[in-house]
Design an enzyme around this catalytic site. Structure first.
Site, mmCIF file in Angstrom:
data_model
loop_
_atom_site.group_PDB
_atom_site.id
_atom_site.type_symbol
_atom_site.label_atom_id
_atom_site.label_comp_id
_atom_site.label_asym_id
_atom_site.label_seq_id
_atom_site.Cartn_x
_atom_site.Cartn_y
_atom_site.Cartn_z
ATOM 1 N N ASN A 149 0.781 4.900 1.663
ATOM 2 C CA ASN A 149 0.167 5.386 2.891
ATOM 3 C C ASN A 149 0.183 6.912 2.994
ATOM 4 O OD1 ASN A 149 -0.005 2.658 3.560
ATOM 5 N ND2 ASN A 149 1.945 2.691 4.652
ATOM 6 N N THR B 266 0.814 -1.212 0.000
ATOM 7 C CA THR B 266 0.000 0.000 0.000
ATOM 8 C C THR B 266 0.847 1.262 0.000
ATOM 9 O OG1 THR B 266 -0.131 -0.024 2.434
ATOM 10 C CG2 THR B 266 -1.908 -1.119 1.214
ATOM 11 N N GLU C 201 -4.418 3.872 3.676
ATOM 12 C CA GLU C 201 -3.527 2.969 2.946
ATOM 13 C C GLU C 201 -4.196 2.540 1.638
ATOM 14 O OE1 GLU C 201 -1.458 0.249 6.076
ATOM 15 O OE2 GLU C 201 -3.520 0.530 6.764
#
Length: 327
Positions: free
Chosen positions: A216, A214, A262
């Protein structure tokens, strides 16, 4: 400043000669929602008809945060995002006037005389129907019109904008919807998908271990948006768009730590660390949950990704701003 970029000025004292005599839209405009757009479009139309510069006068921080520092306003559009939206609406400049208790203490007549007339040389002022200014909000739409006649500038007050259900569109309504996770209805009031922008920061890299790496970001305050899973579209600095699914929350299955936004991007393998991106929220999929283990979480994430792909594939622009932000 790049050609065509909006000028961001920190004070009315910074207004250059070429922007004096402008049509000035004045207000907080947090969210730049459809009600604000009615005011801003009126100002744009007048500026175009009279071949005048187009300037927005707004205030930083939000006045309510100055008077209630214990309860600061959750900003729908921080200053950089507001400036971006104003540029898309055709404004030449935005004055992000510093708002302090001293500034708030200006008598209404002094606000008009020193800010609108002396500093900005306003040719025409456009505001919403409920615009108040000066100490104790003593300046009203009526006194603004009277001041315009006295000082020689035009004044236009734009009526309240109501949605299809007959309710007035307001920033507080949109904040309430975001707190419930209803980003679809919030987008309907904004006229564009609500968008957050910021730098990609490092995380615990838990997503990589699950096959879902992910990007973030931090959303302030973390109470502005309901914790949960969302279908999103991310725009990089180079203008490229990438669909994905985002989780906003504290990761209860793992560490229950500080809230992070995320985003997992479909079919993407690049490095976004340190890059400033914008993420538009298209739909709420589910609330944040705690799973018994990684296997159950991964299975749910697979379902989330499939649902997000379908939602994004069928999405259409809500209007011109939405088209320019997220399509």
């Amino acid at each position: 400043m790049i050609p065509g970029a909006i000028a961001r000025l920190g004070s009315v004292a910074d207004v250059p000669p070429e922007l004096r005599g402008a049509v000035v839209a004045v207000g907080n405009f947090d969210g730049v929602h459809r009600g604000h757009q009615a005011v801003l479009e009126q100002a744009r139309a007048i500026a175009a008809a009279e071949a005048r510069p187009l300037v927005c006068l707004t205030f930083e921080p939000h006045p309510r945060s100055v008077f209630r520092p214990d309860k600061p306003v959750a900003r729908l559009t921080p200053a950089p995002m507001k400036a971006r939206l104003l540029q898309m609406l055709g404004f030449d400049a935005v004055v992000e006037q510093g708002f302090t208790r001293d500034f708030a203490g200006l008598a209404p007549e002094a606000f008009v005389g020193t800010v609108l007339v002396q500093a900005m040389g306003a040719h025409h002022v456009v505001a919403g129907f409920d615009f108040h200014y000066g100490a104790r909000r003593g300046g009203t739409p009526q006194t603004l019109a009277e001041a315009g006649r006295h000082h020689g500038f035009g004044a236009t007050l734009v009526p309240a904008f109501v949605d299809e259900g007959g309710e007035t569109v307001s920033s507080s309504r949109i904040r309430d919807l975001l707190a419930e996770g209803d980003v679809a209805q919030a987008g309907g009031l904004l006229g564009y998908r609500w968008t957050v922008a910021g730098a990609i920061v490092g995380g615990a890299k838990l997503g990589r271990t699950l096959g879902y790496p992910t990007a973030n970001m931090v959303i302030e305050p973390d109470s502005l948006l309901r914790h949960g899973i969302y279908a999103v579209r991310l725009r990089r600095a180079d203008g490229s768009l990438h669909d994905g699914v985002a989780s906003f929350g504290r990761r209860p299955t793992f560490d229950n730590g500080a809230a992070l936004f995320e985003t997992f991007l479909f079919d993407f393998s690049g490095d976004l660390y340190g890059e400033t991106v914008a993420v538009s929220l298209f739909g709420f999929l589910r609330g944040e949950e705690r799973f018994d283990g990684a296997e159950a979480l991964i299975a749910q994430m697979d379902r989330d990704a499939e649902e997000a792909r379908a939602m994004l594939a069928s999405a259409t622009p809500l209007g011109d701003l939405d088209r320019r932000l997220a399509f």
